[in-house]
Design an enzyme around this catalytic site. Structure first.
Site, short mmCIF file in Angstrom:
data_model
loop_
_atom_site.label_atom_id
_atom_site.label_comp_id
_atom_site.label_asym_id
_atom_site.label_seq_id
_atom_site.Cartn_x
_atom_site.Cartn_y
_atom_site.Cartn_z
N ARG A 19 0.83 -1.21 0.00
CA ARG A 19 0.00 0.00 0.00
C ARG A 19 0.87 1.26 0.00
O ARG A 19 0.98 1.95 -1.00
CB ARG A 19 -0.95 -0.03 1.22
N ASP A 20 1.55 1.52 1.09
CA ASP A 20 2.35 2.76 1.19
C ASP A 20 3.47 2.73 0.15
O ASP A 20 3.79 3.75 -0.47
CB ASP A 20 2.95 2.89 2.60
N HIS A 211 5.64 4.52 12.49
CA HIS A 211 5.57 4.42 11.02
C HIS A 211 6.52 5.48 10.48
O HIS A 211 6.16 6.65 10.35
CB HIS A 211 4.11 4.68 10.60
N HIS A 213 9.08 7.07 7.78
CA HIS A 213 9.65 7.16 6.42
C HIS A 213 11.13 7.53 6.59
O HIS A 213 11.52 8.14 7.59
CB HIS A 213 8.88 8.19 5.59
N CYS A 244 4.61 9.36 -0.07
CA CYS A 244 3.21 9.77 -0.05
C CYS A 244 2.98 10.77 -1.17
O CYS A 244 3.73 11.74 -1.29
CB CYS A 244 2.86 10.39 1.30
N ASN A 253 9.12 4.09 3.36
CA ASN A 253 9.27 3.72 4.78
C ASN A 253 10.63 3.07 4.98
O ASN A 253 11.27 2.66 4.01
CB ASN A 253 8.21 2.68 5.15
P1 HMG Z 1 -13.21 14.54 -2.00
O1 HMG Z 1 -12.88 14.91 -3.41
O2 HMG Z 1 -13.37 15.65 -1.01
O3 HMG Z 1 -14.44 13.54 -1.84
O4 HMG Z 1 -12.05 13.57 -1.50
P2 HMG Z 1 -15.85 13.44 -2.51
O5 HMG Z 1 -16.70 12.75 -1.52
O6 HMG Z 1 -16.27 14.79 -3.05
O7 HMG Z 1 -15.62 12.45 -3.74
C1 HMG Z 1 -14.94 12.82 -4.92
C2 HMG Z 1 -14.99 11.65 -5.87
O8 HMG Z 1 -14.28 10.54 -5.34
C3 HMG Z 1 -16.41 11.13 -6.12
O9 HMG Z 1 -16.43 10.60 -7.44
C4 HMG Z 1 -16.54 10.00 -5.14
O10 HMG Z 1 -17.47 9.02 -5.56
C5 HMG Z 1 -15.13 9.42 -5.16
P3 HMG Z 1 -17.20 11.37 -8.64
O11 HMG Z 1 -18.60 11.55 -8.15
O12 HMG Z 1 -16.46 12.69 -8.78
O13 HMG Z 1 -17.04 10.45 -9.78
N1 HMG Z 1 -14.81 8.77 -3.88
C6 HMG Z 1 -14.38 7.50 -3.77
N2 HMG Z 1 -14.14 6.55 -4.68
C7 HMG Z 1 -13.72 5.36 -4.22
N3 HMG Z 1 -13.48 5.09 -2.91
C8 HMG Z 1 -13.71 6.03 -1.98
C9 HMG Z 1 -14.16 7.29 -2.40
N4 HMG Z 1 -14.48 8.41 -1.74
C10 HMG Z 1 -14.87 9.31 -2.65
N5 HMG Z 1 -13.47 5.76 -0.69
C11 HMG Z 1 -11.29 11.76 -0.14
C12 HMG Z 1 -12.00 13.11 -0.17
C13 HMG Z 1 -11.02 11.46 1.30
C14 HMG Z 1 -12.18 10.70 -0.75
C15 HMG Z 1 -9.98 11.89 -0.96
O14 HMG Z 1 -9.28 13.02 -0.51
C16 HMG Z 1 -9.10 10.68 -0.85
O15 HMG Z 1 -9.45 9.60 -1.32
N6 HMG Z 1 -7.89 10.85 -0.24
C17 HMG Z 1 -6.97 9.75 -0.04
C18 HMG Z 1 -5.57 10.25 -0.19
C19 HMG Z 1 -4.61 9.10 0.05
O16 HMG Z 1 -4.95 7.94 -0.14
N7 HMG Z 1 -3.36 9.44 0.45
C20 HMG Z 1 -2.35 8.47 0.67
C21 HMG Z 1 -2.62 7.58 1.86
S1 HMG Z 1 -2.27 8.36 3.41
C22 HMG Z 1 -0.59 8.10 3.65
O17 HMG Z 1 0.09 7.63 2.76
C23 HMG Z 1 -0.04 8.42 4.97
C24 HMG Z 1 0.27 7.18 5.84
O18 HMG Z 1 1.15 6.30 5.17
C25 HMG Z 1 0.91 7.62 7.15
C26 HMG Z 1 2.10 8.56 6.90
O19 HMG Z 1 3.13 8.11 6.40
O20 HMG Z 1 1.93 9.75 7.17
C27 HMG Z 1 -1.02 6.40 6.16
MG MG Z 2 3.29 6.43 5.14
#
Ligand code: HMG
Ligand code: MG
Length: 306
Positions: A19-20, A211, A213, A244, A253
């Site tokens: 995933r990450d 966690h 990086h 990220c 990581n």
């Molecule tokens: P938004 O644009 O505000 O949400 O995003 P929305 O509700 O307006 O939806 C926009 C579109 O996305 C819509 O589609 C929804 O249906 C779709 P449209 O109508 O335009 O065709 N949608 C989805 N589709 C599939 N699955 C879903 C989903 N939700 C909405 N769950 C939202 C808000 C939270 C959805 C967006 O910002 C998002 O998905 N963000 C994720 C970002 C991400 O994954 N970042 C990386 C992971 S975090 C990380 O790596 C950190 C970590 O490792 C720890 C660290 O190291 O810090 C964990």
């Molecule tokens: Mg991470």
């Protein structure tokens, strides 16, 4: 020689490479490769693998098709397969995919929260409440991940009291585990100790994870410092994959092979087969046509070749 009294005898490693590690790859990685990587890792003995993310594919295209990955893997009994879930839409998919654990992910930095999940910290917690409740109703574990606990790419330094606040909010949601993430790898050991000392007062230290990086090359040292504080769960990524998409310049990581090598040297048990991980590190590096980011993995594989 026995371990120092302050270090744990056993450490749980959560492998987050699928995933990450993969989420930041620019070219879409075939599902067959993702599935094969996860299956190799479960065979290597990880009890917890972060396998996929049910996030918006508009935000992270690489995680599109996570349902196919989850249905394609061979489940190893006893292994926890975790998936990231930002909202109820994601939770529905996670339940359909029979994920063992969902990861709700927030931040200790307002700016990062906006960039990563398009809402404030307060709004994110409000969004997580029904997600956590629903998951718990179905007996699915809930993990809370907190980004930017040791620094933020947009805000710089983050006050430890802010981290404590978010940990408390995640604890109130009934999280089984909470991740203290150094998203951009800027932390150093003393800072790590301060943060864990403070968050350990509001959530059990044996359910907190590190966690880290490795952007600034500090992750192994930070892991050692966290272990001295009683932390015994760490996340790592095979071959050091990752970064990220919403933290420019952040690298992967800590490499799993590197932490395994260190823990083995310290006599700390993980239950994981180093050679199998090193081989899967080579497999995924070759499949992505990128250099293997694990020092220990590379050293071991090149020794095998002589
Ligand atoms: P938004 O644009 O505000 O949400 O995003 P929305 O509700 O307006 O939806 C926009 C579109 O996305 C819509 O589609 C929804 O249906 C779709 P449209 O109508 O335009 O065709 N949608 C989805 N589709 C599939 N699955 C879903 C989903 N939700 C909405 N769950 C939202 C808000 C939270 C959805 C967006 O910002 C998002 O998905 N963000 C994720 C970002 C991400 O994954 N970042 C990386 C992971 S975090 C990380 O790596 C950190 C970590 O490792 C720890 C660290 O190291 O810090 C964990
Ligand atoms: Mg991470």
């Amino acid at each position: 020689m026995s371990n120092s009294l302050t270090l744990p005898n056993k450490v749980k490693i959560v492998e987050v490479g699928p995933r990450d590690g993969l989420q930041n790859e620019k070219v879409f990685v075939d599902n067959e490769i993702k599935i094969s990587l996860i299956d190799q890792l479960s065979t290597a003995g990880f009890s917890n693998i972060e396998a996929a993310a049910f996030v918006s594919p508009k935000w992270v295209p690489q995680m599109a098709g996570s349902e196919l990955v989850m249905s394609g893997i061979t489940r190893k009994p006893g292994t926890i397969y975790s998936v990231l879930v930002p909202n109820l839409q994601g939770l529905e998919k996670a339940l359909e995919a029979k994920a063992d654990e969902i990861v709700i992910f927030g931040a200790a930095s307002e700016a990062f929260s906006q960039k990563n999940i398009n809402c404030s910290i307060e709004e994110s917690i409000a969004r997580f409440i029904p997600v956590a409740n629903e998951a718990q109703k179905y007996g699915v574990r809930v993990r809370g991940s907190i980004s930017c606990t040791l620094g933020c790419p947009y805000e710089g330094d983050i006050d430890a009291t802010k981290v404590v606040e978010v940990v408390q909010r995640m604890a109130d949601l009934g999280c089984d585990e909470i991740d203290i993430a150094d998203t951009i790898g800027v932390g150093t050991p003393n800072k790590v100790k301060v943060v864990f000392e403070k968050v350990g007062r509001v959530f059990p230290i044996d359910r907190l994870s590190g966690h880290f990086h490795d952007t600034y090359g500090q992750s192994l040292t930070n892991i050692y410092a966290a272990m001295e504080m009683g932390v015994s769960i760490f996340h790592s990524s095979v071959a050091g994959l990752g970064g990220c998409p919403y933290a420019k310049g952040a690298t992967g990581n800590v490499a799993t092979e590197d932490i395994l090598y260190m823990l083995s040297g310290l006599g700390i048990e993980t239950g994981i087969d180093f050679e199998k991980v090193a081989r899967s590190g080579e497999f995924i590096s070759n499949a992505l046509n990128r250099l293997n980011g694990s020092r220990a993995g590379k050293a071991y594989i090149s020794k095998l070749g002589t």
